[in-house]
Design a protein around this motif. Structure first.
Motif, PDB file in Angstrom:
ATOM      1  N   LYS A   1      81.933  -8.667  66.797  1.00  0.00           N
ATOM      2  CA  LYS A   1      80.706  -9.447  66.600  1.00  0.00           C
ATOM      3  C   LYS A   1      80.483 -10.375  67.797  1.00  0.00           C
ATOM      4  CE  LYS A   1      78.372 -12.541  63.392  1.00  0.00           C
ATOM      5  NZ  LYS A   1      78.452 -13.301  62.158  1.00  0.00           N
ATOM      6  N   LEU A   2      81.528 -11.064  68.205  1.00  0.00           N
ATOM      7  CA  LEU A   2      81.448 -11.978  69.345  1.00  0.00           C
ATOM      8  C   LEU A   2      81.070 -11.220  70.612  1.00  0.00           C
ATOM      9  CD1 LEU A   2      81.919 -14.815  70.564  1.00  0.00           C
ATOM     10  CD2 LEU A   2      84.336 -14.187  70.807  1.00  0.00           C
ATOM     11  N   PHE A   3      81.689 -10.067  70.806  1.00  0.00           N
ATOM     12  CA  PHE A   3      81.393  -9.244  71.988  1.00  0.00           C
ATOM     13  C   PHE A   3      79.915  -8.866  72.004  1.00  0.00           C
ATOM     14  CE2 PHE A   3      81.215  -5.352  74.497  1.00  0.00           C
ATOM     15  CZ  PHE A   3      81.976  -5.693  75.604  1.00  0.00           C
ATOM     16  N   GLY A   4      79.388  -8.488  70.847  1.00  0.00           N
ATOM     17  CA  GLY A   4      77.970  -8.138  70.736  1.00  0.00           C
ATOM     18  C   GLY A   4      77.058  -9.301  71.089  1.00  0.00           C
ATOM     19  N   LEU A   5      77.442 -10.509  70.692  1.00  0.00           N
ATOM     20  CA  LEU A   5      76.647 -11.700  71.012  1.00  0.00           C
ATOM     21  C   LEU A   5      76.670 -12.009  72.506  1.00  0.00           C
ATOM     22  CD1 LEU A   5      77.711 -14.045  68.058  1.00  0.00           C
ATOM     23  CD2 LEU A   5      75.479 -12.934  68.363  1.00  0.00           C
ATOM     24  N   MET A   6      77.819 -11.802  73.132  1.00  0.00           N
ATOM     25  CA  MET A   6      77.951 -12.118  74.562  1.00  0.00           C
ATOM     26  C   MET A   6      77.335 -11.045  75.452  1.00  0.00           C
ATOM     27  SD  MET A   6      81.760 -13.574  75.048  1.00  0.00           S
ATOM     28  CE  MET A   6      82.309 -15.104  74.393  1.00  0.00           C
TER      29      MET A   6
ATOM     30  N   TRP B   1      79.099 -14.534  80.117  1.00  0.00           N
ATOM     31  CA  TRP B   1      80.170 -15.376  79.579  1.00  0.00           C
ATOM     32  C   TRP B   1      79.780 -16.853  79.660  1.00  0.00           C
ATOM     33  CZ3 TRP B   1      84.940 -14.716  77.274  1.00  0.00           C
ATOM     34  CH2 TRP B   1      85.808 -15.817  77.282  1.00  0.00           C
ATOM     35  N   VAL B   2      79.359 -17.275  80.831  1.00  0.00           N
ATOM     36  CA  VAL B   2      79.002 -18.678  81.056  1.00  0.00           C
ATOM     37  C   VAL B   2      77.833 -19.063  80.151  1.00  0.00           C
ATOM     38  CG1 VAL B   2      78.075 -20.315  82.761  1.00  0.00           C
ATOM     39  CG2 VAL B   2      79.943 -18.757  83.397  1.00  0.00           C
ATOM     40  N   LYS B   3      76.824 -18.222  80.105  1.00  0.00           N
ATOM     41  CA  LYS B   3      75.628 -18.494  79.286  1.00  0.00           C
ATOM     42  C   LYS B   3      76.018 -18.685  77.818  1.00  0.00           C
ATOM     43  CE  LYS B   3      70.988 -16.598  78.635  1.00  0.00           C
ATOM     44  NZ  LYS B   3      70.107 -15.456  78.956  1.00  0.00           N
ATOM     45  N   TYR B   4      76.869 -17.799  77.309  1.00  0.00           N
ATOM     46  CA  TYR B   4      77.297 -17.891  75.909  1.00  0.00           C
ATOM     47  C   TYR B   4      78.116 -19.159  75.669  1.00  0.00           C
ATOM     48  CZ  TYR B   4      79.621 -17.124  71.499  1.00  0.00           C
ATOM     49  OH  TYR B   4      80.099 -17.295  70.219  1.00  0.00           O
ATOM     50  N   GLN B   5      79.081 -19.426  76.540  1.00  0.00           N
ATOM     51  CA  GLN B   5      79.971 -20.582  76.369  1.00  0.00           C
ATOM     52  C   GLN B   5      79.185 -21.888  76.418  1.00  0.00           C
ATOM     53  OE1 GLN B   5      83.100 -20.351  75.427  1.00  0.00           O
ATOM     54  NE2 GLN B   5      83.290 -18.153  75.715  1.00  0.00           N
ATOM     55  N   GLU B   6      78.218 -21.961  77.328  1.00  0.00           N
ATOM     56  CA  GLU B   6      77.406 -23.173  77.437  1.00  0.00           C
ATOM     57  C   GLU B   6      76.508 -23.351  76.205  1.00  0.00           C
ATOM     58  OE1 GLU B   6      75.559 -22.788  81.298  1.00  0.00           O
ATOM     59  OE2 GLU B   6      77.317 -23.662  82.293  1.00  0.00           O
ATOM     60  N   ALA B   7      75.922 -22.267  75.718  1.00  0.00           N
ATOM     61  CA  ALA B   7      75.074 -22.331  74.518  1.00  0.00           C
ATOM     62  C   ALA B   7      75.900 -22.744  73.300  1.00  0.00           C
ATOM     63  CB  ALA B   7      74.396 -20.985  74.281  1.00  0.00           C
ATOM     64  N   LYS B   8      77.098 -22.220  73.203  1.00  0.00           N
ATOM     65  CA  LYS B   8      77.995 -22.561  72.083  1.00  0.00           C
ATOM     66  C   LYS B   8      78.357 -24.052  72.141  1.00  0.00           C
ATOM     67  CE  LYS B   8      82.609 -21.503  70.354  1.00  0.00           C
ATOM     68  NZ  LYS B   8      83.848 -20.788  70.660  1.00  0.00           N
ATOM     69  N   ALA B   9      78.702 -24.528  73.319  1.00  0.00           N
ATOM     70  CA  ALA B   9      79.070 -25.946  73.489  1.00  0.00           C
ATOM     71  C   ALA B   9      77.884 -26.849  73.162  1.00  0.00           C
ATOM     72  CB  ALA B   9      79.566 -26.196  74.900  1.00  0.00           C
ATOM     73  N   LYS B  10      76.696 -26.455  73.612  1.00  0.00           N
ATOM     74  CA  LYS B  10      75.489 -27.250  73.351  1.00  0.00           C
ATOM     75  C   LYS B  10      75.216 -27.321  71.842  1.00  0.00           C
ATOM     76  CE  LYS B  10      70.654 -27.690  74.661  1.00  0.00           C
ATOM     77  NZ  LYS B  10      69.537 -27.089  75.411  1.00  0.00           N
ATOM     78  N   LYS B  11      75.390 -26.198  71.160  1.00  0.00           N
ATOM     79  CA  LYS B  11      75.177 -26.137  69.714  1.00  0.00           C
ATOM     80  C   LYS B  11      76.137 -27.071  68.983  1.00  0.00           C
ATOM     81  CE  LYS B  11      74.822 -22.813  65.940  1.00  0.00           C
ATOM     82  NZ  LYS B  11      74.971 -21.388  65.564  1.00  0.00           N
TER      83      LYS B  11
END
Length: 187
Positions: A115-120, A133-143
């Protein structure tokens, strides 16, 4: 005296046989009660249903699953009468329980990772690029309302083959912090 000894030994022998036959009869009857679909095999579901709400002599709930695992000597997932009447192998039951838990944890982990792989993997190329990777990690941190920490370092430690992309197999493995720090020094 010899005659008396023989009589006592014969009495003990016949008592043992009679007792064993009675116990075997009781176990056969119990087997029939547990085997609700009358196929001469007891499934785990039948075992759990039969023992639901029942207590041991000590007053604790019967662990039907452990009992089943300890009786299933050929590991076919079914109990025949021959297996059912034997004593429960507690050691085998414990080992099987641990293995079942490990498999279940791995299955949950795999499902979550997929599931995580699909989101990234936003572009659908079956690999996660550094920008994804960076885009996902930053969005997760912001959330979460937190700053994104060690994003590049985590990428380096997850990209095991150092090809600049993360596969699902690499994502399944833990971040190799030692490798990440070594690669960071080189960059």
């Amino acid at each position: 005296m010899k005659v008396l000894k023989r009589m006592i030994l014969l009495s003990i022998f016949f008592f043992t046989i009679l007792s064993s036959a009675q116990n075997g009869g009781k176990m056969k009857k119990k087997f029939g009660m547990v085997d609700t679909d009358n196929n001469n095999k007891i499934s785990l579901e039948e075992m759990i249903t039969f023992y639901k709400g029942k207590k041991t002599k000590k007053g604790t709930p019967v662990d039907a699953k452990a009992m089943f695992l300890g009786l299933d000597s050929n590991d076919d997932g079914k109990l025949v009468l021959k297996e059912f009447i034997k004593p429960v192998n507690r050691k085998k039951a414990s080992e099987k329980s641990k293995n079942i838990k490990k498999v279940a944890i791995k299955q949950v982990s795999l499902a979550k990772t997929e599931k995580l792989f699909g989101l990234m993997n936003t572009n659908g190329d079956n690999v996660i690029s550094k920008s994804e990777w960076v885009k996902y990690q930053e969005a997760k941190a912001k959330k979460l309302g937190k700053p994104a920490k060690n994003v590049n370092l985590k990428f380096l430690g997850t990209d095991k083959d150092n090809d600049g992309k993360i596969t699902i197999q690499e994502l399944l493995l833990d971040v190799d912090w030692k490798l990440a720090k070594q690669r960071q020094k080189i960059q």
